[in-house]
Design a protein around this motif. Sequence first.
Motif, short mmCIF file in Angstrom:
data_model
loop_
_atom_site.label_atom_id
_atom_site.label_comp_id
_atom_site.label_asym_id
_atom_site.label_seq_id
_atom_site.Cartn_x
_atom_site.Cartn_y
_atom_site.Cartn_z
N MET A 1 0.83 -1.21 0.00
CA MET A 1 0.00 0.00 0.00
C MET A 1 0.86 1.26 0.00
O MET A 1 0.62 2.20 -0.72
N ILE A 2 1.93 1.24 0.83
CA ILE A 2 2.82 2.40 0.88
C ILE A 2 3.50 2.60 -0.46
O ILE A 2 3.64 3.71 -0.97
N THR A 3 3.93 1.45 -1.05
CA THR A 3 4.59 1.53 -2.36
C THR A 3 3.66 2.12 -3.40
O THR A 3 4.06 2.95 -4.21
N ASN A 4 2.39 1.69 -3.38
CA ASN A 4 1.42 2.22 -4.33
C ASN A 4 1.22 3.71 -4.14
O ASN A 4 1.11 4.46 -5.11
N VAL A 6 3.33 5.88 -2.90
CA VAL A 6 4.53 6.58 -3.36
C VAL A 6 4.53 6.68 -4.87
O VAL A 6 4.85 7.72 -5.45
N PHE A 7 4.12 5.59 -5.54
CA PHE A 7 4.07 5.58 -7.00
C PHE A 7 3.05 6.58 -7.52
O PHE A 7 3.32 7.35 -8.45
N ILE A 8 1.84 6.58 -6.90
CA ILE A 8 0.80 7.51 -7.33
C ILE A 8 1.25 8.95 -7.11
O ILE A 8 1.01 9.83 -7.95
N LYS A 9 1.91 9.20 -5.98
CA LYS A 9 2.39 10.55 -5.71
C LYS A 9 3.42 10.98 -6.75
O LYS A 9 3.44 12.12 -7.21
N ASN A 221 -6.63 11.96 -7.40
CA ASN A 221 -6.32 10.61 -6.94
C ASN A 221 -5.40 10.65 -5.73
O ASN A 221 -5.58 9.90 -4.76
N GLU A 222 -4.42 11.53 -5.77
CA GLU A 222 -3.52 11.68 -4.62
C GLU A 222 -4.27 12.19 -3.40
O GLU A 222 -4.04 11.74 -2.27
N MET A 223 -5.20 13.12 -3.60
CA MET A 223 -6.00 13.65 -2.50
C MET A 223 -6.88 12.55 -1.90
O MET A 223 -7.09 12.50 -0.68
N ARG A 224 -7.39 11.67 -2.75
CA ARG A 224 -8.22 10.57 -2.25
C ARG A 224 -7.39 9.61 -1.40
O ARG A 224 -7.82 9.18 -0.32
N LEU A 225 -6.21 9.27 -1.88
CA LEU A 225 -5.36 8.33 -1.16
C LEU A 225 -4.92 8.88 0.20
O LEU A 225 -4.78 8.13 1.17
N SER A 226 -4.73 10.18 0.26
CA SER A 226 -4.27 10.80 1.51
C SER A 226 -5.42 11.07 2.48
O SER A 226 -5.18 11.40 3.65
N GLY A 227 -6.67 10.96 1.99
CA GLY A 227 -7.83 11.26 2.84
C GLY A 227 -8.26 12.71 2.77
O GLY A 227 -9.29 13.09 3.35
N GLU A 228 -7.50 13.53 2.05
CA GLU A 228 -7.82 14.96 1.96
C GLU A 228 -9.13 15.20 1.23
O GLU A 228 -9.91 16.09 1.59
N LEU A 229 -9.40 14.40 0.19
CA LEU A 229 -10.61 14.60 -0.61
C LEU A 229 -11.86 14.33 0.23
O LEU A 229 -12.82 15.11 0.21
N GLU A 230 -11.86 13.24 0.97
CA GLU A 230 -13.00 12.90 1.81
C GLU A 230 -13.25 13.97 2.87
O GLU A 230 -14.39 14.35 3.14
#
Length: 245
Positions: A1-4, A6-9, A221-230
């Motif tokens: 999950m962390i690797t994913n 980092v890749f998305i970022k 997508n990055e905002m969603r993964l970080s929880g910022e979007l929600e």
Amino acid sequence: MITNRVFIKFICLLSVFFYCNSSIATDILRVSIPQMPVHAVSQNEGVLVDFVKVLAKKLDQNIEIQIVPFSRSIYYVVTNKVDFHLPFIKPNDDSLPKDNFIYSDETIFHVNFVLYTHKDRLVDISKLANYHIETDSAHLPFFGELKMGSSCILCSLKKVQHKMTDGYIFADSSTDPLLRENLALLAGVKRQLYKKFAVKMVFPNTKKGQELNKTLSAIINEMRLSGELEQLLFSVDFVYNDWQI
């Protein structure tokens, strides 16, 4: 999950890098947002206004916000008068003609479309073509069974209250606040869930629009993964609540 993550970022940063080195990055971007309760009350107030300001900060670029009626906002994007519009629902069957615009790759949030009817009238939700039901004019192409367009949420609710129409279908996140504020005047209006839709941004179907879609979708997508979007959109993205019971 962390690797994913980092890749998305990395992809997000790469998209912004290429975007910032393109010709469109030198322009002020323009977005049109329909004036609606909660979503966009004015150029300085609303959940989607705040969302666009976050996008501008992440892009390190100015975004000019225009708050206009819904139909005009769609007109602006299909005629290339703005660089993007939000929000716009994505039909589940992908049947809507969209030659003049493209949907964002990423979904911003999900919305409940609710059928508002009078408590004294029975409406078969599976046979809406048999009734006089309004929806926002810009959304008529989504609902082949509906023929009556409206540009005023409160006006449509009043028509339901006075039995001038059989119903009104629109997003609960925009309509419920007006219903709650006017319960004394709209005491006969009842609600039921119609459908839930994914909500996207839309762009002109141009090279610039396609590039901007990729860049903003990567950021979202990055905002969603970080929880910022929600955290930012929780007031418009929620499970349907039958609060009248």
